[in-house]
Design a protein around this motif. Structure first.
Motif, short mmCIF file in Angstrom:
data_model
loop_
_atom_site.label_atom_id
_atom_site.label_comp_id
_atom_site.label_asym_id
_atom_site.label_seq_id
_atom_site.Cartn_x
_atom_site.Cartn_y
_atom_site.Cartn_z
N GLU A 138 19.59 -9.97 3.17
CA GLU A 138 20.12 -10.21 1.83
C GLU A 138 18.98 -10.35 0.83
O GLU A 138 18.03 -11.09 1.07
N THR A 139 19.07 -9.64 -0.29
CA THR A 139 18.02 -9.72 -1.32
C THR A 139 18.19 -11.00 -2.13
O THR A 139 19.17 -11.72 -2.00
N ALA A 140 17.19 -11.26 -2.99
CA ALA A 140 17.22 -12.46 -3.83
C ALA A 140 18.43 -12.46 -4.75
O ALA A 140 18.91 -13.52 -5.15
N SER A 141 18.94 -11.29 -5.09
CA SER A 141 20.10 -11.21 -5.98
C SER A 141 21.41 -11.42 -5.24
O SER A 141 22.48 -11.41 -5.86
N ILE B 219 12.50 -8.77 1.39
CA ILE B 219 11.48 -8.61 0.34
C ILE B 219 10.89 -7.20 0.38
O ILE B 219 10.73 -6.53 -0.65
N ILE B 220 10.57 -6.75 1.60
CA ILE B 220 9.98 -5.42 1.75
C ILE B 220 10.97 -4.33 1.33
O ILE B 220 10.61 -3.39 0.61
N ILE B 221 12.22 -4.46 1.77
CA ILE B 221 13.23 -3.46 1.40
C ILE B 221 13.48 -3.47 -0.10
O ILE B 221 13.61 -2.41 -0.73
N SER B 222 13.53 -4.67 -0.69
CA SER B 222 13.74 -4.76 -2.15
C SER B 222 12.62 -4.06 -2.89
O SER B 222 12.86 -3.32 -3.86
N GLU C 166 13.00 -0.93 -5.27
CA GLU C 166 12.51 -1.03 -6.65
C GLU C 166 11.55 0.11 -6.97
O GLU C 166 11.55 0.64 -8.09
N SER C 167 10.73 0.48 -5.98
CA SER C 167 9.81 1.59 -6.19
C SER C 167 10.57 2.88 -6.44
O SER C 167 10.23 3.66 -7.34
N ASN D 194 0.81 -1.21 0.00
CA ASN D 194 0.00 0.00 0.00
C ASN D 194 0.85 1.27 0.00
O ASN D 194 0.32 2.37 0.11
N GLY D 195 2.16 1.09 -0.09
CA GLY D 195 3.04 2.26 -0.16
C GLY D 195 3.45 2.83 1.17
O GLY D 195 3.95 3.96 1.23
#
Length: 738
Positions: A283-286, A320-323, A327-328, A178-179
């Motif tokens: 750690e992000t998915a990348s 996930i939330i930070i990524s 990304e936003s 929801n931003g």
């Protein structure tokens, strides 16, 4: 492990047993001594009382559960020291389920209680008290079984924790979608973690700056603490939250006052009242570490498994939330860049229209060779070059092959028909580096100086060259498109942008051609596979038909025939399983023997098969024949031979015969019951003696010796393995030794 339903069944069965003494004569077909041995051996707690409720018997499992040994004839109603209800309320023994069962003369089911041991530990359990009556229906006592449900209760507690965590995780994700700012969504995660905590602690999230050099506090700690640590440097000398980011792994410090790295910060730990500090990288998915999650404990605290799991889950969810947050921000930056790009692209629209007309002609042309020719013509036009060429990557040779060109003479065409990746030409260098190579002047280029490639360019009248790799949609190399000038030349950015679109079209054309070629090859392989499948299905059906016909024709009864047929088909299926794992190219004899004898081996009993022989890879036909023969031999041994008693066993050996080109397999039954030569051979014996010899082109020996059946086959190795290049079996040194 005793299951709850098993306990119900035993308890209900005992309810209908008529006895005078609870352990004197339970009528199960054996005496009280044997019954006591049976109950002593049960892994579930069992005890009995008389009609007055005095304990008359208990097994070791009951003593283990109670943490004490009850006094027979003295302890009343239950073997436990103290009892409680599931909510912790004390329960007197006179109110326990066993007391109810005796006083009300009925079984009690579906209740729970908690036993307290003398050492203070508590064990949740389910009781199953059952009255015992004599032949006249008079109450003489009761038997009770206590089922330990500790693990079940732990699983229930873990499930509730997981449900709470999933709910908090969902709420945090929803806030992020929801931003909501990071402080809110990550704050929800901290609130969830605090609710599940079993010790007093604080939690906090930190995020790294884009350069990965400093940490910024996001949420969790008081403002005074944040002022002291915000902007903490990330590195080997950092505090745990920065050190975890630097190392990319958890940093566990049970007591910060004992850690040298905390010595300058000890005042901070004392001021904000914490001793233990754990930090986990986010750690992000990348694979990029973007921050850390920290836990602070009021008292020294080492990391338990549950704490590690919770921290790992929090760090993963936070990543996930930070990524998504980053990304936003990136999307917004890209959106601004796109608006700027639109203004720049408008200026190039005229040039793009020219390229569009060229691309349209390429799409409409169906002849691939003609399309290649048009591509090099278009390349010359777009780049204003004197010559152009297109090459495809030959993956087998790891080299570029020339497929079309414009302006090359015969000598140049022959020279550049094949280009390897270590060639000093522009296309060889571009293939090696996977980037575009532009050489404005070959005479001024240091890379080409004094190389054969430079001399080749001179002979062809080339002074400038550029080579652009052709890349597939999935990022793999497809080939090269190059342009050449007779004079020094450096293409403009505008020309290169338009040329890249043409290169994309050329890559798509090559990829389409490769796909069409691959489809044709796959179609041919599929036709071959279908032909092979058809052949194997026919052979298998013929084998099944023959087995069914012979089995049912010679069976004494239809039921025995069906049983024999099922066993033979299962043996055939086991052999097929081994061959299928090897794609029907062959099978290892040792695996076939293991599969054929699997149903007759007793894993927990004495060893019944003595198997020896080296690894030999058999053809499918030979493998099936030997598997079926071993099945028939094993079936016969179970019915009449060495496997029909407890002492018999079978020795199976294989190796080379006297001739190195011969293979020999022996089956010898030992310590079985005496046997005699049968008056006639059944289907199984005929399958062994005649069918196996025919399938393998060998000679079968079948001897019905008094102390056991002896079988052997000698066959040419070529019939089994299919060629001289197969490994030969080791020779048998002591053949027929009993």
């Amino acid at each position: 492990m005793v299951e709850e339903q098993d306990v119900y069944a035993i308890g209900d069965a005992l309810q209908h047993v008529a006895v005078a003494d609870p352990l004197a004569a339970l009528d199960f077909g054996f005496d009280a001594k044997h019954l006591r041995q049976l109950l002593d051996a049960l892994p579930v707690a069992v005890y009995t009382t008389d009609a007055a409720g005095l304990v008359t018997y208990f097994n070791q499992a009951a003593a283990d559960l109670a943490g004490r040994r009850p006094a027979l004839g003295t302890d009343e109603w239950c073997v436990t020291w103290k009892l409680h209800l599931p909510d912790g309320t004390p329960l007197t023994h006179s109110e326990c389920p066993m007391a109810i069962a005796l006083t009300e003369n009925r079984s009690v089911r579906g209740v729970e209680a908690v036993a307290e041991r003398p050492d203070g530990t508590r064990v949740p359990f389910m009781p199953f008290p059952t009255p015992l009556r004599d032949e006249n229906g008079e109450l003489v006592g009761a038997v009770n079984m206590l089922l330990d449900i500790s693990e079940h209760k732990k699983a229930e507690r873990r499930l509730r924790q997981n449900e709470a965590w999933l709910a908090g995780q969902k709420e945090a994700f929803q806030a992020a979608m929801n931003g909501a700012p990071l402080e809110k969504s990550l704050g929800i995660l901290i609130e969830t973690a605090m609710k599940q905590a079993e010790s007093e602690r604080r939690c906090a999230f930190y995020i790294a700056n884009p350069e990965g050099t400093e940490l910024r506090h996001v949420v969790g700690m008081p403002d005074g603490y944040v002022k002291c640590v915000d902007g903490l440097k990330i590195g080997p000398g950092s505090l745990p939250c920065g050190l975890a980011v630097h190392r990319g792994e958890p940093v566990i410090m049970p007591d910060v006052l004992e850690e040298p790295v905390w010595e300058p910060w000890a005042w901070l730990a004392r001021e904000f009242d914490f001793r233990g500090c754990w930090s986990f990288p986010i750690e992000t998915a990348s694979g990029k570490v973007v921050g850390s999650f920290a836990m602070y404990f009021k008292e020294p605290n080492g990391a338990a498994d549950r704490d590690r799991e919770l921290a790992a889950a929090l760090a993963h969810t936070a990543s996930i939330i930070i990524s998504r947050h980053q990304e936003s921000l990136e999307r917004e930056r890209i959106s601004q860049a796109l608006r700027e790009s639109e203004r720049n692209l408008a200026a190039e629209l005229a040039a793009a229209r020219h390229l569009q007309s060229i691309s349209t002609s390429l799409i409409r042309e169906g002849d691939v060779e003609a399309l290649y020719a048009q591509i090099v013509e278009a390349a010359g036009e777009v780049m204003h070059s004197d010559m152009a060429s297109i090459q495809v990557l030959d993956h087998e040779n790891d080299a570029l092959r020339l497929i079309a060109h414009k302006g090359f003479d015969a000598e140049a065409e022959a020279t550049w028909r094949w280009i390897e990746h270590d060639d000093a030409t522009s296309c060889g260098h571009a293939l090696k580096t996977k980037t575009r190579i532009v050489v404005p002047d070959i005479e001024a280029d240091e890379f080409m100086a004094c190389t054969p490639a430079q001399e080749q360019y001179r002979k062809a009248g080339i002074r400038a060259v550029q080579s652009t790799p052709l890349v597939g949609r999935a990022g793999h190399s497809l080939g090269m498109i190059s342009t050449h000038w007779r004079m020094p030349h450096e293409p403009s950015e505008r020309d290169l942008r338009i040329f890249d679109v043409l290169a994309r079209q050329a890559a798509d054309l090559i990829e389409r051609k490769e796909s069409e070629d691959a489809l044709q090859r796959r179609a041919a392989q599929l036709r071959l596979l279908l032909d092979e499948l058809n052949h194997r299905v026919k052979n298998t059906l013929a084998t099944v038909q023959s087995i069914a016909h012979q089995t049912l024709r010679h069976a004494p009864t239809m039921a025995e025939g069906r049983k024999s047929l099922d066993a033979r088909l299962i043996a055939l299926s086991r052999a097929h399983n081994v061959l299928t794992r090897e794609h029907w190219e062959g099978a290892n004899l040792r695996e076939l023997v293991a599969e054929a004898l699997a149903a007759y081996s007793n894993g927990s009993g004495p060893r019944r098969f003595d198997v020896s022989g080296n690894d030999i890879r058999l053809l499918p036909k030979a493998g099936l024949a030997i598997s079926m023969a071993l099945h028939e031999l094993a079936t016969n041994a179970v019915k009449y031979g060495a496997l029909s008693n407890e002492n018999g066993h079978v020795r199976i050996r294989w190796g080379g015969g006297e001739d190195a080109q011969l293979f020999r397999l022996e089956w010898s039954e030992i310590d079985g019951p005496p046997i005699e030569q049968p008056r006639r051979l059944g289907f199984g014996s005929r399958l062994i003696k005649h069918g196996l010899a025919q399938d393998l082109g060998g000679v079968v020996e079948l001897h019905f010796e008094p102390d056991g059946l002896v079988f052997a086959i000698d066959a040419p190795l070529k019939e089994l393995c299919g060629g001289d290049d197969k490994p030969h079996p080791r020779p048998l040194d002591d053949r027929w030794e009993r």
